[in-house]
Write a protein that holds these residues in place. Sequence first.
Motif, PDB file in Angstrom:
ATOM      1  N   GLN A  18       0.859  -1.173   0.000  1.00 38.04           N
ATOM      2  CA  GLN A  18       0.000   0.000   0.000  1.00 38.04           C
ATOM      3  C   GLN A  18       0.897   1.225   0.000  1.00 38.04           C
ATOM      4  N   MET A  19       0.714   2.073  -0.994  1.00 41.24           N
ATOM      5  CA  MET A  19       1.572   3.247  -1.159  1.00 41.24           C
ATOM      6  C   MET A  19       0.712   4.491  -1.062  1.00 41.24           C
ATOM      7  N   ASN A  20       0.970   5.285  -0.053  1.00 41.90           N
ATOM      8  CA  ASN A  20       0.244   6.535   0.172  1.00 41.90           C
ATOM      9  C   ASN A  20       1.187   7.725   0.041  1.00 41.90           C
ATOM     10  N   SER A  21       0.595   8.896  -0.083  1.00 40.30           N
ATOM     11  CA  SER A  21       1.379  10.142  -0.184  1.00 40.30           C
ATOM     12  C   SER A  21       2.492  10.009  -1.215  1.00 40.30           C
ATOM     13  N   LEU A  22       2.135   9.521  -2.370  1.00 35.39           N
ATOM     14  CA  LEU A  22       3.144   9.242  -3.401  1.00 35.39           C
ATOM     15  C   LEU A  22       3.787  10.523  -3.907  1.00 35.39           C
TER      16      LEU A  22
END
Length: 115
Positions: free
Chosen positions: A81-85
């Motif tokens: 899960q990748m946030n604030s890319l």
Amino acid sequence: QVQLVESGGGLVQPGGSLRLSCAASGIIFSINTMDWYRQAPGKQREWVATITSSGRTNYADSVKGRFTISRDNAQDTVYLQMNSLKPEDTAVYYCKSSYGLYVYWGQGTQVTVSS
């Protein structure tokens, strides 16, 4: 035959989120350590995150607090899960399985962070 198949990549705006998946077959998934790596254009492949067979996780400093690695042993799948890319997260993302000398890589999925 061992297969690791990544999916979930794509184009996302800065600040956005993506969830990558890596579905494994041909291995005893639950006993493998699973890693995510990435390779940006013109750069060496770099380690991103690890989850062990017992569920312990570790992250590169560049993604700590923004990315989360998890696994579902019932589905033989590992997630990222990748946030604030950020634009600097743009790369091809690869998953890797390892158990002793048995190491396998997927083909990768492209993640592009751009406005």
